[in-house]
Design a protein around this motif. Structure first.
Motif, PDB file in Angstrom:
ATOM      1  N   VAL A  86       0.864  -1.184   0.000  1.00 15.25           N
ATOM      2  CA  VAL A  86       0.000   0.000   0.000  1.00 15.25           C
ATOM      3  C   VAL A  86       0.896   1.228   0.000  1.00 15.25           C
ATOM      4  O   VAL A  86       1.754   1.360   0.880  1.00 15.25           O
ATOM      5  CB  VAL A  86      -0.945   0.018   1.213  1.00 15.25           C
ATOM      6  N   GLN A  87       0.700   2.102  -0.982  1.00 10.83           N
ATOM      7  CA  GLN A  87       1.594   3.245  -1.167  1.00 10.83           C
ATOM      8  C   GLN A  87       0.780   4.515  -1.411  1.00 10.83           C
ATOM      9  O   GLN A  87      -0.261   4.500  -2.062  1.00 10.83           O
ATOM     10  CB  GLN A  87       2.520   2.978  -2.364  1.00 10.83           C
ATOM     11  N   VAL A  88       1.276   5.626  -0.876  1.00 13.63           N
ATOM     12  CA  VAL A  88       0.606   6.915  -1.014  1.00 13.63           C
ATOM     13  C   VAL A  88       0.811   7.434  -2.433  1.00 13.63           C
ATOM     14  O   VAL A  88       1.927   7.391  -2.968  1.00 13.63           O
ATOM     15  CB  VAL A  88       1.159   7.929   0.014  1.00 13.63           C
ATOM     16  N   ILE A  89      -0.273   7.953  -3.061  1.00 16.61           N
ATOM     17  CA  ILE A  89      -0.168   8.502  -4.410  1.00 16.61           C
ATOM     18  C   ILE A  89      -0.538   9.978  -4.467  1.00 16.61           C
ATOM     19  O   ILE A  89      -0.441  10.600  -5.523  1.00 16.61           O
ATOM     20  CB  ILE A  89      -1.067   7.720  -5.398  1.00 16.61           C
ATOM     21  N   ASP A  90      -0.974  10.546  -3.341  1.00 18.35           N
ATOM     22  CA  ASP A  90      -1.329  11.966  -3.304  1.00 18.35           C
ATOM     23  C   ASP A  90      -0.938  12.526  -1.941  1.00 18.35           C
ATOM     24  O   ASP A  90      -0.790  11.777  -0.974  1.00 18.35           O
ATOM     25  CB  ASP A  90      -2.831  12.139  -3.557  1.00 18.35           C
ATOM     26  N   TYR A  91      -0.796  13.852  -1.867  1.00 20.76           N
ATOM     27  CA  TYR A  91      -0.441  14.464  -0.594  1.00 20.76           C
ATOM     28  C   TYR A  91      -1.574  14.269   0.409  1.00 20.76           C
ATOM     29  O   TYR A  91      -2.739  14.554   0.129  1.00 20.76           O
ATOM     30  CB  TYR A  91      -0.161  15.959  -0.776  1.00 20.76           C
ATOM     31  N   ILE A  92      -1.233  13.792   1.611  1.00 21.56           N
ATOM     32  CA  ILE A  92      -2.210  13.511   2.661  1.00 21.56           C
ATOM     33  C   ILE A  92      -1.814  14.291   3.902  1.00 21.56           C
ATOM     34  O   ILE A  92      -0.669  14.221   4.350  1.00 21.56           O
ATOM     35  CB  ILE A  92      -2.275  12.004   2.978  1.00 21.56           C
TER      36      ILE A  92
END
Length: 502
Positions: free
Chosen positions: A159-165
């Motif tokens: 699971v990887q971040v694809i947008d700024y959170i």
């Protein structure tokens, strides 16, 4: 230290939120399955229950009963709607089974419904047809505009971040792995209802308009605004007022736009109805279909099908390769407008566009392409079409410097997007990296002149310090170039070592 925390939600049990600000390419977790339900095709359900439940669901139920009590409790903590329409239908059907059958097989209908809904809501099917449940991914909510991406990797799930959170924001994924993100709500919701058993109520699906169905303003070309398909009445075709001149279409104008969209939908799907075999799509004569097509708004979801039909028709006739590249660019622009974040489909189309620009096989000039075969033309020109992706190759031509510079830009964008989606160590990222290096070699690229510090020497990613992104690492010898990750530094070393000063 984990980058997320689990919190209680009033309607969805437990949800996952960010513990701090997260940036794209941040790995949230790489986890092994908590439970894998094996689907044995030889195992059959009892005859009394065969009309009411599938054999694979019955096998999962039996395997659940054999699990340790602590694992059973963890699974029951996952969210599932036991009052969904599908659950209510199962409940009614099981009420028709004689009580003797329940006692004979020690069958608990309510537990069976909960287990079947739990698997339908939270399980991920693997290549063997088995159902795997993950402790973290089972708690991640679905969104048609997710901020995280999941991908199977060596038997585990990444699971990887694809947008700024931002800190405190909920982490979301697309349960269908980006397969329906470019489709309108009228396709996304039924698709999720069939595959996962719930009606999507994410912010994108709950918006007042459908962002995949824009239309030119009725006052065009005087007004450059847009009408969108309204979501206030899902069964009726209504348009929003123009976002610039605020003109509200009349009923007659709305019907005219609806008819044009329906006609385009029928025409773009006509090739599949003529020959449903994807291997024979290039053999279908689409000339008449292409001439009749009316180009939709470039951000409309049908624009990608429109450009696909144009590509298929162009590949059957003598045309300029630059025209084929233009069609690919238009299709990529459509995908990027609908899905402005990292997406698998967009990344693959970008890679194809880079191949058509940067390879020795594709360049500007006149060509003709034959379906799934080769043909030699005067001037030592050989043409080939390969594979289901319909890549066209023009052997014997050399890309121009303009093509190579554009290919470098496209490959860099592809490299960053695949890195965000799958991580920098993925084989797909390495393949795109090698293509980018080949283009840079042809350009006789000198990074000392082209790039300043804090810009990745390979992919061109710029460090965004205003958002708090960590600074890039400089070359340990010359200190003149920067890299966003170790993998990019290793890949670039073959070129950089010629300019590196100890």
């Amino acid at each position: 230290m984990t980058c997320f925390v689990l919190t209680t939600h009033p309607t969805r049990n437990t949800v996952v939120v960010a513990a701090s600000n997260l940036f794209p390419k941040t790995c949230v977790a790489i986890e092994t399955p908590l439970v894998v339900f094996r689907c044995d095709p030889t195992e059959r359900q009892p005859a009394a229950f065969s009309p009411f439940c599938h054999a694979s669901t019955w096998n999962c139920y039996l395997q659940y009963l054999l699990l340790p009590p602590n694992i059973q409790d963890q699974l029951l903590d996952f969210y599932c709607d036991i009052h969904s329409p599908k659950a209510e239908i199962q409940r009614y059907l099981f009420s028709q089974v004689p009580p003797s059958a329940h006692l004979e097989h020690e069958f608990d209908s309510e537990l069976f419904i909960r287990v079947s809904m739990l698997i339908e809501f939270n399980a991920f099917a693997n290549h063997d047809g088995d159902f795997a449940l993950y402790s973290l991914m089972g708690k991640l909510s679905h969104s048609c505009r997710p901020n995280c991406h999941w991908w199977p990797e060596a038997g585990k799930m990444r699971v990887q971040v694809i947008d700024y959170i931002t800190a405190g924001e909920e982490l979301t994924i697309d349960y269908e792995a980006s397969r329906s993100q470019t489709q309108p709500i009228q396709f996304r919701r039924p698709y999720l209802l069939r595959s996962k058993g719930f009606t999507c109520m994410c912010p994108r699906c709950s918006a007042t308009f459908d962002d995949t169905r824009p239309f030119y303003c009725i006052k065009a070309p005087k007004c450059s605004g847009i009408h969108y398909k309204s979501n206030h009445h899902p069964t009726n075709f209504l348009l929003t007022s123009c976002n610039k001149c605020h003109y509200e279409p009349t009923e007659k104008e709305t019907i005219s736009i609806q008819d044009e969209e329906r006609l385009l939908l029928v025409q773009t799907t006509q090739r599949k109805k003529v020959d449903p075999n994807p291997h024979h799509q290039l053999n279908v004569n689409l000339t008449n279909v292409t001439k009749e097509l009316k180009q939709p708004h470039p951000h409309h979801y049908l624009a990608q099908d429109y450009w696909s039909v144009k590509l298929l028709d162009a590949q059957k006739h003598v045309c300029e390769v630059s025209q084929l590249t233009l069609f690919l660019k238009s299709k990529v622009e459509c995908l990027q407008s609908i899905v402005p974040y990292a997406c698998e489909e967009t990344a693959r189309e970008l890679e194809d566009l880079g191949d058509s620009l940067g390879d020795d096989d594709a360049s500007t000039g006149f060509c003709a392409v034959t379906p799934f075969g080769s043909k030699t033309f005067p001037g030592n020109l050989k043409l080939t079409v390969m594979g289901e992706r319909r890549k066209f190759q023009v052997h014997g031509r050399i890309p121009t410097m303009k093509d190579l510079k554009e290919a470098q830009k496209v490959y860099r964008e592809t490299l960053v997007m695949f890195g965000v989606l799958r991580g920098d160590t993925s084989p797909v990222v390495g393949n795109v990296s090698n293509k980018l290096l080949e283009v840079q070699k042809k350009l006789n690229w000198n990074e000392d002149v082209v790039l300043p510090l804090q810009v990745c020497c390979l992919c061109g990613h710029i460090c965004d310090s205003k958002r708090g992104e960590a600074p890039m690492k400089n070359c340990g010898k010359c200190r003149k170039v920067s890299y966003c990750c170790v993998e990019h530094q290793r890949a670039q070393w073959k070129i950089h070592k010629k300019h590196c000063i100890p």
